[in-house]
Design a protein around this motif. Structure first.
Motif: not given
Length: 318
Positions: A71-73, A80-83, A104-107, A212-214
């Motif tokens: 799901v995350l992928t 790419p900027d999804v929270r 990439g999980v935000y929290q 970018s390293v992001r």
């Protein structure tokens, strides 16, 4: 008051979904979507993204049809900027949880969910939203007073540091979206106060287009290239050669030849931790992977990546 983001709740428990929806409604969120599977979540998310919406996603770690990493992928590939806020009863120190945070999980929020924690996270996302927009942050900063700039930078860095145990200077700059002397000054201030400990330099994968390293790893089926997969347990029946998911063996009988399974290692074997593609039904012990730049959305293979080094810091949470 600015319009609040849409919210997408991906949760297979109707009770938890209802609690989350009611609470978010009290916080002023009116556009709330709910899904009880990964497949429906991806479809809903793609629809919202096509309308120019930026939904906050509450993602359950365990879903019936899809791996949370799948799901995350797929969501990162769409936006790419999804929270994404990961919700799970699993400990944060669990390797699976830590990997999703790295990817990439935000929290992360623990179950049973403390609503005050959820409130703090969504309020932070709302307040930070404009700061992370793709327009030039330098131009925004130029319009503000020196004190406002310093306060914003400090608040952003403080929030970033809450989400990690260790972090590099390049990663902080990447998450902020700009480099400035005020950034390094505040990092030095935190170091002097003992809130950060300087470690050795850290080498990180960087985008081969924008540097970018992001970046985040994107996983997909080696056979059909789909990112629609799940992690499961397979059983191979020696007599007829059938290999299917454990849940297809009802009453200990092979779904192919209907013979009863009796002795592990004699009649059958269990294949742990295999990835099963929901599109082509093939299964693999490992997935194929490439990298996605969360800044410029470029995809690249590890062999084509650049590498950047910067100071690494250990965060001291007191």
């Amino acid at each position: 008051m600015s319009e609040k983001n849409a919210v997408l709740i991906v949760e297979d428990s109707p009770a938890i979904t209802l609690l989350l929806k009611n609470y978010l409604g009290k916080l002023g969120y009116s556009e709330i979507y709910t899904c009880d599977s990964g497949g429906s979540a991806i479809s809903t998310f793609e629809g919202l993204a096509s309308q120019g919406k930026q939904p906050i996603v509450l993602l359950d770690f365990m879903l019936p049809d899809m791996d949370a990493r799948s799901v995350l992928t797929q969501m990162l590939e769409v936006k790419p900027d999804v929270r994404i806020i990961l919700e799970t009863a699993t400990e944060k120190d669990d390797e699976g949880i830590k990997e999703l945070i790295r990817l990439g999980v935000y929290q992360y929020i623990e179950k049973p969910i403390r609503f005050e924690t959820l409130k703090n996270i969504v309020e932070t996302i709302e307040s930070e939203q404009s700061f992370f927009e793709k327009e030039s942050n330098e131009n925004k900063l130029a319009e503000q007073s020196s004190d406002e700039i310093k306060t914003k930078i400090k608040n952003h860095i403080d929030f970033i540091l809450k989400t990690a145990n260790q972090i590099s200077l390049d990663r902080i700059i990447g998450l902020l979206g700009f480099s400035d002397d005020l950034v390094t000054e505040y990092i030095a201030e935190l170091e002097n106060k003992g809130k950060l400990i300087k470690l050795d330099e850290k080498k990180e994968i960087a985008c081969n287009q924008c540097d970018s390293v992001r970046t985040s790893q994107i996983f997909f089926c080696p056979n059909c290239k789909s990112s629609n997969f799940k992690l499961g347990k397979l059983i191979e029946h020696y007599d007829c050669g059938n290999v299917t998911e454990e849940n297809t063996y009802h009453d200990d009988k092979c779904p192919n030849c209907k013979k009863e399974l009796k002795a592990l290692g004699v009649d059958y074997r269990v294949m742990q931790n295999h990835y099963i593609c929901n599109n082509c039904d093939e299964f693999f012990p490992e997935l194929s992977t490439e990298y996605l730049c969360l800044k410029c959305e470029n995809k690249f293979k590890i062999t084509d990546a650049r590498w950047k080094s910067s100071i690494n810091y250990k965060i001291i949470n007191t």
